[in-house]
Enzyme design. Structure first.
Site, PDB file in Angstrom:
ATOM      1  N   GLY A 110      44.074  49.612  37.003  1.00 46.36           N
ATOM      2  CA  GLY A 110      43.860  48.590  35.995  1.00 46.36           C
ATOM      3  C   GLY A 110      44.975  47.553  36.029  1.00 46.36           C
ATOM      4  N   CYS A 111      44.724  46.446  35.347  1.00 40.83           N
ATOM      5  CA  CYS A 111      45.688  45.340  35.390  1.00 40.83           C
ATOM      6  C   CYS A 111      46.986  45.682  34.666  1.00 40.83           C
ATOM      7  CB  CYS A 111      45.054  44.080  34.814  1.00 40.83           C
ATOM      8  SG  CYS A 111      44.248  44.305  33.207  1.00 40.83           S
ATOM      9  N   TYR A 112      46.892  46.221  33.461  1.00 36.81           N
ATOM     10  CA  TYR A 112      48.120  46.604  32.754  1.00 36.81           C
ATOM     11  C   TYR A 112      48.919  47.652  33.534  1.00 36.81           C
ATOM     12  CZ  TYR A 112      46.672  44.237  28.379  1.00 36.81           C
ATOM     13  OH  TYR A 112      46.317  43.324  27.420  1.00 36.81           O
ATOM     14  N   THR A 154      49.108  48.247  36.652  1.00 37.51           N
ATOM     15  CA  THR A 154      49.740  47.643  37.829  1.00 37.51           C
ATOM     16  C   THR A 154      51.065  47.000  37.458  1.00 37.51           C
ATOM     17  OG1 THR A 154      47.621  47.261  38.954  1.00 37.51           O
ATOM     18  CG2 THR A 154      49.492  45.887  39.628  1.00 37.51           C
TER      19      THR A 154
END
Length: 340
Positions: free
Chosen positions: A149-151, A153
């Site tokens: 997921g973006c967070y 990462t």
């Protein structure tokens, strides 16, 4: 080298469109099929005019017959739908999922955090959660690749080396992350219709955001010690980008300089992770439209604490770019291909 045929399922969401914008410039990829549900029959240029200059197929509804002449399937779908597609894979297919369908190693955890039963439990052990800078060497053994997921990462990249080298205390890590509203998908305006997304900052998922599960699972691989972290995400009045601010306590006799040296050494050969000079102020503007993660290590007013800033573009390094990076590693393409 002949091109790989690719199918993109979920081609009209923010991340799906971003993925197409990267793949059209990838010299080893031919976009064979674009799939969607409500968008069937449309051209993807309807969702992004910059794609008008490329010859791309009209959007189809996915069916398993499309897989017969496809090598790579990218899924940027609502959670659960990639599991259904995965049941039709052969040993010659590679599935790269940009959603959460194969991020968690236990079906019970998926049920707990995503409130739905996993529909391809037999394939969980045949998939890998792949953050390339951390575990790219494992990619060859798997044909189902789950992109973080973006967070997570933005959080795992700075924290992982510090966990591995035992530089920080593990009982009071505080993570404050702010994301552009594109991270919530095209339905964000409907979902948050009572909030002024363009002029307000909103906390959400306080204490129980789904990405807690990813962060916890990945960090547990690299320490046998107990650890605790508090993670609070926020929607910011910007379209894209993530800035994570991480507050950590240092172990005895560990300095800011030691942390900085460790991160710099760990990522010295990485193309997409940039460790900045100490106490550098950091904004999302520096990483927008790139696959980069910028990290800054800053002093606190307390000598035993530091503040880490980490910035990424949620749609690229936190999504489509990471998928392309994983594609390149899987097929032995130069890692920067399509990402320069």
């Amino acid at each position: 080298m002949p091109k790989l045929n690719a199918l993109v399922a979920g081609s009209t969401g923010y991340i799906g469109v971003q993925l197409i914008k990267l793949l059209v410039k990838h010299k080893y990829i031919n976009i064979k099929y674009l799939c969607g549900n409500s968008s069937v029959g449309k051209h993807v240029k309807f969702y992004d005019k910059s794609l008008s200059k490329y010859k791309l197929p009209k959007i189809l509804k996915f069916n398993k017959k499309l897989l017969k002449d496809v090598h790579v399937i990218f899924t940027a779908l609502p959670n659960g739908e990639a599991q259904d597609i995965s049941k039709h894979l052969s040993k010659n297919h590679t599935l790269i999922d940009l959603a959460a369908d194969f991020r968690l190693e236990k079906a019970s955890d998926y049920l707990k955090w995503y409130k739905q039963k996993h529909r391809a439990t037999n394939l969980i052990k045949k998939s890998i959660y792949l953050l390339p800078e951390i575990n790219r060497k494992e990619i060859k053994k798997y044909n189902i690749i789950s992109c973080p997921g973006c967070y997570p990462t933005s959080i795992l990249l700075p924290l992982f080396p510090l966990f591995k080298k035992n530089l920080i205390k593990l009982n009071n890590i505080i993570i404050d992350s702010k994301s552009g509203y594109s991270g919530a998908g095209r339905g964000v305006h409907k979902k948050y219709k009572d909030k002024n997304l363009y002029e307000s900052l909103s906390a959400y998922g306080v204490g129980y955001h789904r990405h807690n599960s990813e962060i916890d699972q990945m960090l547990r691989k690299f320490t046998k010690k107990k650890f605790e972290f508090s993670f609070t995400p926020h929607l910011s009045p910007m379209f894209r980008g993530i800035l994570s601010t991480i507050y950590v306590d240092l172990e005895n006799n560990i300095s800011q300089a030691k942390v900085l040296k460790t991160l710099t050494s760990f990522y010295q050969n990485e193309s997409f992770v940039k460790i900045l000079k100490p106490d550098s102020l950091l904004s999302t503007n520096e990483v927008i439209n790139t696959n980069n993660c910028y990290i800054s290590v800053c002093k606190s007013k307390y000598s035993n604490k530091i503040i880490i800033l980490s910035a990424i573009d949620n749609l690229i390094k936190g999504g489509a770019g990471q998928a392309v990076q994983n594609l390149n590693n899987k097929f032995n393409f130069p890692e920067k291909t399509g990402l320069k």
